[in-house]
Design an enzyme around this catalytic site. Structure first.
Site, PDB file in Angstrom:
ATOM      1  CD  GLU A 116      29.642   8.063 -17.758  1.00 40.31           C
ATOM      2  OE1 GLU A 116      28.433   7.829 -17.616  1.00 40.31           O
ATOM      3  OE2 GLU A 116      30.152   8.351 -18.859  1.00 40.31           O
ATOM      4  CG  HIS A 241      29.924  -0.077 -22.581  1.00 42.50           C
ATOM      5  ND1 HIS A 241      29.953  -0.663 -21.337  1.00 42.50           N
ATOM      6  CD2 HIS A 241      29.604   1.225 -22.379  1.00 42.50           C
ATOM      7  CE1 HIS A 241      29.657   0.247 -20.426  1.00 42.50           C
ATOM      8  NE2 HIS A 241      29.455   1.404 -21.032  1.00 42.50           N
ATOM      9  NE  ARG A 288      32.550   3.956 -22.134  1.00 44.29           N
ATOM     10  CZ  ARG A 288      31.459   4.496 -22.667  1.00 44.29           C
ATOM     11  NH1 ARG A 288      31.317   4.546 -23.979  1.00 44.29           N
ATOM     12  NH2 ARG A 288      30.511   4.987 -21.894  1.00 44.29           N
ATOM     13  CG  HIS A 349      29.029   1.309 -26.569  1.00 42.37           C
ATOM     14  ND1 HIS A 349      27.686   1.187 -26.279  1.00 42.37           N
ATOM     15  CD2 HIS A 349      29.406   2.513 -26.077  1.00 42.37           C
ATOM     16  CE1 HIS A 349      27.266   2.274 -25.627  1.00 42.37           C
ATOM     17  NE2 HIS A 349      28.291   3.096 -25.507  1.00 42.37           N
ATOM     18  NE  ARG A 384      31.560   7.265 -27.431  1.00 41.35           N
ATOM     19  CZ  ARG A 384      30.738   7.105 -26.389  1.00 41.35           C
ATOM     20  NH1 ARG A 384      30.452   8.123 -25.597  1.00 41.35           N
ATOM     21  NH2 ARG A 384      30.200   5.929 -26.137  1.00 41.35           N
TER      22      ARG A 384
END
Length: 531
Positions: A116, A241, A288, A349, A384
């Site tokens: 990811e 997100h 992100r 998110h 994060r």
């Protein structure tokens, strides 16, 4: 009054795993789990990607995972906490597996590790694309077999019960003795007295119009902690997100997992052009915050409400095996991913800040703990790293359990706790007004406190929120309580904190971006390519 040794507010991975540790270790301890919806309703259930743990030390290491976490957090993460969480990952993973959790494996029996954004190695353990749901099922199965855990579904925590206590005579500290809880079925308020209270209430996504969070994510724990004067920090760091399925009539927004981009999916603008190479060297697998701002920039340039995620070049058989839920959802919406691209847009998110806690999960209020998304553990810093949230919740739940089982030996039940008004309460007559205020709040936050903010937009939001707060206080003074009204109160407090902390942040870091701040500082701090 109901008395319990431990009161857990919330039923996600943080609260459930904390309760399980206590129940297993101390079978004579009494534990209450309070949740405003059904026991299975939580943010955990919606986690698609998985849990980031170092398991393949031939290619990966704790050092690499630590580096990825700190770099993604733009240097604002606490290195000691990062090391603690990541080094404890394998133990907590083994524990999950012992409880019955299953993770996908490859043809030779090894974990099928996903990749990811922000990760330098494949280290994401998953169960298809519904890891959170499977994890919730596993924990609930264990909870049901613990005789000393009592579950109170359809119970909304209203306020913490606090009082000043003498500490070394000269100093006074706030102490928590439990919570006042609204029984939704009986419409009465109950006092839950507890030696130790754990806030594990999840996120705040519902303060935004566009969010991947379920309807229950209204920041209740943070609002209660704020009203009790607990320390709260870093509320400006809201992670959006990048790829929520674009459907303006659907709330919450359906998450299109980041793991798709790890699998090879590509982002294209409305002209069909690839664009991530303009924003970051890792392209689709950038952190992100970068991907979200890049998409927002492309949408602004084209005047459209979404971009596209292109999966057409991928092996469709493997895709559907890895992402069955996403494949089903997209197909139900009439999109054939072998021929058509998926419309996506960023959505609120995850909260990276929250209630301040130390390495044991203790807040600034004595005997009050916080864990999971509502807690500011300093792991995430300004952004994060994908799939670190479940890991954080598991590790801090265990650390909190160790500390609380040690400290509870010296805690007695508090006597003379004042009862809050508990006569029958009726639903507000002006429910439509409450719904209107809620929608106005969400639209305001979307417009003024989104991915890219400005001083003017934040001050406008501050002024509007102050008016909303005053109007809501007038409703509360009528002594008419409902879930919608309390959630509105909580969402307003949370939104005010986000705006206040945003106005105080003068340097752009991670998920926080104010167009009036110095962009060069952002680049230097985060070492990112941003146009």
């Amino acid at each position: 009054m109901l008395k319990f040794d431990y009161l857990v507010i919330g039923s996600g991975v943080a609260g459930l795993s904390y309760a399980l540790h206590i129940a297993h270790d101390s079978p004579n301890a009494t534990i209450a789990i309070v949740t405003k919806a059904d026991l299975s309703d939580s943010n955990t259930k919606y986690a698609q990607g998985g849990i980031a743990v170092v398991t393949n030390k031939n290619n990966d290491s704790f050092k690499q995972h630590v580096k990825d976490t700190i770099e993604t957090g733009c240097g604002l993460s606490n290195p000691e906490i990062v090391n603690m969480v990541i080094s404890n990952g394998p133990k907590r993973l083994k524990e999950l597996i012992d409880w019955g959790m299953e993770f996908d494996k490859n043809t030779i029996g090894q974990f099928d590790l996903g990749l990811e954004g922000g990760h330098s190695q494949n280290r994401i353990l998953h169960n298809g694309d519904r890891t959170g749901s499977k994890l919730e099922e596993t924990l609930l199965y264990q909870i049901k077999h613990k005789a000393n855990i009592q579950v109170f579904s359809q119970h909304l925590a209203l306020d913490l019960i606090t009082r000043n206590v003498d500490i070394k005579i000269a100093n006074k500290q706030l102490c928590c003795f439990g919570a006042y809880v609204y029984n939704i079925a009986s419409k009465k308020i109950q006092s839950f007295s507890a030696k130790i209270t754990m806030l594990a209430t999840g996120g705040i996504g519902q303060v935004y119009l566009d969010s991947t969070n379920p309807e229950i994510s209204t920041g209740d724990g943070i609002a209660m902690a704020y009203m009790a004067n607990a320390e709260i920090e870093n509320m400006e760091f809201i992670q959006f997100h990048p790829t929520a399925f674009f459907n303006k009539d659907s709330r919450p927004a359906f998450l299109i997992s980041e793991a798709l981009r790890g699998f090879g999916a590509l982002l294209r603008n409305n002209s069909g052009e690839l664009f991530m190479q303009k924003y970051h060297i890792r392209k689709e697998l950038a952190p992100r915050d970068i991907v979200s701002r890049a998409i927002a920039s492309e949408m602004k340039n084209s005047g459209t409400a979404f971009v596209y995620l292109d999966c057409r070049h991928l092996n469709m058989h493997d895709f559907k095996m890895h992402f069955p839920e996403i494949s089903k959802k997209v197909l139900e919406s009439g999109i054939d991913i072998s021929k058509e691209m998926i419309p996506v847009a960023p959505a609120a998110h995850y909260l990276c800040g929250g209630i301040n806690v130390n390495q044991h999960g203790q807040t600034s209020i004595k005997n009050l703990y916080a864990c999971g998304e509502c807690a500011n553990t300093t792991l995430h810093g300004a952004n994060r790293l994908a799939s670190n949230s479940l890991l954080e919740a598991l590790v801090f739940a265990h650390k909190s359990f160790l500390k609380s089982k040690e400290s509870i030996k010296n805690i007695d039940f508090q006597s003379n706790i004042p009862e809050r008004k508990a006569e029958a309460l009726c639903e507000p007559k002006d429910m439509l007004l409450i719904i209107r205020y809620t929608k106005e709040l969400q639209a305001l936050m979307n417009k003024n406190v989104g991915i890219i903010r400005s001083n003017e937009s934040l001050r406008q939001a501050e002024e509007s929120l102050n008016k909303m707060c005053a109007n809501t206080q007038e409703l509360l003074k009528k002594n008419i309580i409902s879930v919608n009204l309390i959630e509105l109160r909580n969402m307003i407090y949370v939104s005010q904190l986000i705006v206040k902390h945003s106005l105080s942040r003068k340097i752009n870091l991670g998920v926080f971006f104010n167009s009036d701040n110095d962009k060069v500082e952002y680049q230097n701090k985060a070492s990112l390519l941003y146009n």
